[in-house]
Write a protein that holds these residues in place. Sequence first.
Motif, PDB file in Angstrom:
ATOM      1  N   ASP A 110       0.826  -1.205   0.000  1.00  0.00           N
ATOM      2  CA  ASP A 110       0.000   0.000   0.000  1.00  0.00           C
ATOM      3  C   ASP A 110       0.863   1.259   0.000  1.00  0.00           C
ATOM      4  O   ASP A 110       0.585   2.220  -0.738  1.00  0.00           O
ATOM      5  CB  ASP A 110      -0.923   0.008   1.224  1.00  0.00           C
ATOM      6  N   SER A 111       1.926   1.277   0.817  1.00  0.00           N
ATOM      7  CA  SER A 111       2.810   2.444   0.872  1.00  0.00           C
ATOM      8  C   SER A 111       3.534   2.646  -0.457  1.00  0.00           C
ATOM      9  O   SER A 111       3.712   3.780  -0.921  1.00  0.00           O
ATOM     10  CB  SER A 111       3.828   2.280   2.002  1.00  0.00           C
ATOM     11  N   ALA A 112       3.962   1.548  -1.076  1.00  0.00           N
ATOM     12  CA  ALA A 112       4.651   1.645  -2.357  1.00  0.00           C
ATOM     13  C   ALA A 112       3.730   2.218  -3.423  1.00  0.00           C
ATOM     14  O   ALA A 112       4.132   3.089  -4.215  1.00  0.00           O
ATOM     15  CB  ALA A 112       5.165   0.270  -2.774  1.00  0.00           C
ATOM     16  N   GLN A 113       2.505   1.756  -3.465  1.00  0.00           N
ATOM     17  CA  GLN A 113       1.558   2.270  -4.448  1.00  0.00           C
ATOM     18  C   GLN A 113       1.254   3.750  -4.206  1.00  0.00           C
ATOM     19  O   GLN A 113       1.184   4.549  -5.147  1.00  0.00           O
ATOM     20  CB  GLN A 113       0.261   1.462  -4.420  1.00  0.00           C
ATOM     21  N   GLU A 114       1.090   4.115  -2.949  1.00  0.00           N
ATOM     22  CA  GLU A 114       0.831   5.513  -2.621  1.00  0.00           C
ATOM     23  C   GLU A 114       2.000   6.394  -3.036  1.00  0.00           C
ATOM     24  O   GLU A 114       1.801   7.507  -3.543  1.00  0.00           O
ATOM     25  CB  GLU A 114       0.568   5.657  -1.118  1.00  0.00           C
ATOM     26  N   ALA A 115       3.235   5.927  -2.837  1.00  0.00           N
ATOM     27  CA  ALA A 115       4.403   6.694  -3.242  1.00  0.00           C
ATOM     28  C   ALA A 115       4.424   6.899  -4.753  1.00  0.00           C
ATOM     29  O   ALA A 115       4.718   7.994  -5.247  1.00  0.00           O
ATOM     30  CB  ALA A 115       5.675   5.987  -2.778  1.00  0.00           C
ATOM     31  N   CYS A 116       4.092   5.851  -5.498  1.00  0.00           N
ATOM     32  CA  CYS A 116       4.048   5.964  -6.958  1.00  0.00           C
ATOM     33  C   CYS A 116       2.930   6.901  -7.396  1.00  0.00           C
ATOM     34  O   CYS A 116       3.103   7.688  -8.348  1.00  0.00           O
ATOM     35  CB  CYS A 116       3.870   4.585  -7.591  1.00  0.00           C
ATOM     36  N   ASP A 117       1.798   6.837  -6.733  1.00  0.00           N
ATOM     37  CA  ASP A 117       0.683   7.724  -7.073  1.00  0.00           C
ATOM     38  C   ASP A 117       1.058   9.189  -6.855  1.00  0.00           C
ATOM     39  O   ASP A 117       0.683  10.058  -7.653  1.00  0.00           O
ATOM     40  CB  ASP A 117      -0.549   7.376  -6.244  1.00  0.00           C
ATOM     41  N   ARG A 118       1.807   9.460  -5.795  1.00  0.00           N
ATOM     42  CA  ARG A 118       2.236  10.843  -5.538  1.00  0.00           C
ATOM     43  C   ARG A 118       3.179  11.332  -6.624  1.00  0.00           C
ATOM     44  O   ARG A 118       3.077  12.476  -7.085  1.00  0.00           O
ATOM     45  CB  ARG A 118       2.912  10.943  -4.166  1.00  0.00           C
ATOM     46  N   VAL A 119       4.097  10.470  -7.038  1.00  0.00           N
ATOM     47  CA  VAL A 119       5.033  10.850  -8.098  1.00  0.00           C
ATOM     48  C   VAL A 119       4.279  11.092  -9.407  1.00  0.00           C
ATOM     49  O   VAL A 119       4.554  12.055 -10.130  1.00  0.00           O
ATOM     50  CB  VAL A 119       6.119   9.774  -8.272  1.00  0.00           C
ATOM     51  N   ARG A 120       3.314  10.251  -9.710  1.00  0.00           N
ATOM     52  CA  ARG A 120       2.535  10.431 -10.931  1.00  0.00           C
ATOM     53  C   ARG A 120       1.758  11.745 -10.901  1.00  0.00           C
ATOM     54  O   ARG A 120       1.629  12.425 -11.937  1.00  0.00           O
ATOM     55  CB  ARG A 120       1.581   9.250 -11.138  1.00  0.00           C
ATOM     56  N   ALA A 121       1.250  12.128  -9.746  1.00  0.00           N
ATOM     57  CA  ALA A 121       0.531  13.389  -9.635  1.00  0.00           C
ATOM     58  C   ALA A 121       1.463  14.572  -9.903  1.00  0.00           C
ATOM     59  O   ALA A 121       1.075  15.554 -10.560  1.00  0.00           O
ATOM     60  CB  ALA A 121      -0.104  13.513  -8.253  1.00  0.00           C
ATOM     61  N   VAL A 122       2.694  14.488  -9.408  1.00  0.00           N
ATOM     62  CA  VAL A 122       3.676  15.535  -9.671  1.00  0.00           C
ATOM     63  C   VAL A 122       4.012  15.587 -11.159  1.00  0.00           C
ATOM     64  O   VAL A 122       4.052  16.656 -11.778  1.00  0.00           O
ATOM     65  CB  VAL A 122       4.946  15.315  -8.831  1.00  0.00           C
ATOM     66  N   HIS A 123       4.265  14.427 -11.750  1.00  0.00           N
ATOM     67  CA  HIS A 123       4.592  14.368 -13.179  1.00  0.00           C
ATOM     68  C   HIS A 123       3.477  14.963 -14.037  1.00  0.00           C
ATOM     69  O   HIS A 123       3.746  15.607 -15.050  1.00  0.00           O
ATOM     70  CB  HIS A 123       4.831  12.916 -13.602  1.00  0.00           C
ATOM     71  N   GLU A 124       2.248  14.752 -13.626  1.00  0.00           N
ATOM     72  CA  GLU A 124       1.118  15.248 -14.415  1.00  0.00           C
ATOM     73  C   GLU A 124       1.139  16.777 -14.536  1.00  0.00           C
ATOM     74  O   GLU A 124       0.708  17.339 -15.547  1.00  0.00           O
ATOM     75  CB  GLU A 124      -0.199  14.781 -13.777  1.00  0.00           C
ATOM     76  N   ARG A 125       1.669  17.442 -13.533  1.00  0.00           N
ATOM     77  CA  ARG A 125       1.686  18.910 -13.527  1.00  0.00           C
ATOM     78  C   ARG A 125       2.888  19.500 -14.251  1.00  0.00           C
ATOM     79  O   ARG A 125       2.926  20.707 -14.494  1.00  0.00           O
ATOM     80  CB  ARG A 125       1.677  19.420 -12.082  1.00  0.00           C
ATOM     81  N   VAL A 126       3.886  18.667 -14.543  1.00  0.00           N
ATOM     82  CA  VAL A 126       5.129  19.178 -15.127  1.00  0.00           C
ATOM     83  C   VAL A 126       5.020  19.188 -16.645  1.00  0.00           C
ATOM     84  O   VAL A 126       5.106  18.148 -17.308  1.00  0.00           O
ATOM     85  CB  VAL A 126       6.332  18.331 -14.677  1.00  0.00           C
ATOM     86  N   ARG A 127       4.840  20.369 -17.186  1.00  0.00           N
ATOM     87  CA  ARG A 127       4.731  20.571 -18.636  1.00  0.00           C
ATOM     88  C   ARG A 127       5.515  21.814 -19.010  1.00  0.00           C
ATOM     89  O   ARG A 127       5.742  22.692 -18.174  1.00  0.00           O
ATOM     90  CB  ARG A 127       3.273  20.761 -19.064  1.00  0.00           C
ATOM     91  N   GLY A 128       5.898  21.899 -20.269  1.00  0.00           N
ATOM     92  CA  GLY A 128       6.604  23.097 -20.702  1.00  0.00           C
ATOM     93  C   GLY A 128       7.084  22.985 -22.130  1.00  0.00           C
ATOM     94  O   GLY A 128       6.721  22.055 -22.862  1.00  0.00           O
ATOM     95  N   VAL A 129       7.915  23.951 -22.496  1.00  0.00           N
ATOM     96  CA  VAL A 129       8.472  24.016 -23.841  1.00  0.00           C
ATOM     97  C   VAL A 129       9.970  24.244 -23.704  1.00  0.00           C
ATOM     98  O   VAL A 129      10.415  25.098 -22.916  1.00  0.00           O
ATOM     99  CB  VAL A 129       7.832  25.160 -24.658  1.00  0.00           C
ATOM    100  N   THR A 130      10.768  23.487 -24.430  1.00  0.00           N
ATOM    101  CA  THR A 130      12.214  23.654 -24.379  1.00  0.00           C
ATOM    102  C   THR A 130      12.622  24.928 -25.101  1.00  0.00           C
ATOM    103  O   THR A 130      11.828  25.554 -25.809  1.00  0.00           O
ATOM    104  CB  THR A 130      12.933  22.464 -25.025  1.00  0.00           C
ATOM    105  N   GLY A 131      13.879  25.310 -24.946  1.00  0.00           N
ATOM    106  CA  GLY A 131      14.396  26.471 -25.650  1.00  0.00           C
ATOM    107  C   GLY A 131      14.374  26.311 -27.157  1.00  0.00           C
ATOM    108  O   GLY A 131      14.430  27.299 -27.897  1.00  0.00           O
ATOM    109  N   GLU A 132      14.280  25.068 -27.608  1.00  0.00           N
ATOM    110  CA  GLU A 132      14.221  24.794 -29.052  1.00  0.00           C
ATOM    111  C   GLU A 132      12.790  24.684 -29.555  1.00  0.00           C
ATOM    112  O   GLU A 132      12.567  24.335 -30.708  1.00  0.00           O
ATOM    113  CB  GLU A 132      14.991  23.506 -29.358  1.00  0.00           C
ATOM    114  N   GLY A 133      11.830  24.923 -28.656  1.00  0.00           N
ATOM    115  CA  GLY A 133      10.432  24.915 -29.079  1.00  0.00           C
ATOM    116  C   GLY A 133       9.738  23.572 -29.008  1.00  0.00           C
ATOM    117  O   GLY A 133       8.606  23.445 -29.486  1.00  0.00           O
TER     118      GLY A 133
END
Length: 295
Positions: A110-133
């Motif tokens: 359960d703890s392992a799954q919760e840790a992965c779920d937290r990381v996935r939630a963080v990844h979901e918010r990380v978006r952007g554009v590189t300097g090369e577009g």
Amino acid sequence: MRRTGTEPPGLRQRLGNSLFARVAGPEGPSNRARIHGTPGPRWFGPDRPIRRVHGDASMFIGGLSALLLQSLHPLAMAAVDAHSGYRGDPWGRLQRTSTFLATTTYGTADSAQEACDRVRAVHERVRGVTGEGMTYHAADPHLLGWVHAAEAYSFLRAHQRYGVRPLSSTGCDAYVADMARVATALGVPDPPSSLAELQARLAVYRAETRATPEARSAARFLLFDPPVPLAVRLPYGVLAANAVSLLPSWAAAELRLPRLPVVDSLCVRPLGCAVTSAVRWAMAPSRLPTAVPAA
């Protein structure tokens, strides 16, 4: 003379406590008690190779090498450069990563799954554009696949070279399969489940990898300007040199990191084994799962 409980700790304990505090942070003791002491089923039993690999001091070298290798995907590096805060809070990032690795390796299911779920939630918010577009999204399954493959390769390679008990070929396959369990929970589709599959997967990504200015800047920070006290710069430098020696030759060339085979075999590797053995000796009393950063 008989020791008492009020005597000052010895060198081994002081070194071990200092390393543990750096790696695990102020919540380290409570996290360790929770991870190892909470009853319940685990993803990995005591005999699984992921426990042997992630519990060995070779992870200090493997983690650094993983960061260098992972930086060679421009989209992964752009996400780390813009969102991870590795320069402003490198120790905090290390501590969060080590806690995640310890939880998924040793904690309850359960703890392992919760840790992965937290990381996935963080990844979901990380978006952007590189300097090369080019656009990036940290939750992109293809990008997650690269991060996972580079991590599994580096951790295993470090263990096979510097670990106290290297795995057999069957054990290496089993380690990759163990890592696939974690990768699946993080959103990686069809992760490799054997060493041959892992090597083939890395080869597929090779055409997408190159050293951007951000990657070379991160390498300089990790290797030549680390946030460590002056007193430990020398042993850290040994670990860093061995992290470079673990890289595939093409990766070291992309990052413009010189490697001389003769120096590597006669000097770098023996020193790496010596420092890793010293870390293992210092941390053995605390029984800390010695995990290090990966993106």
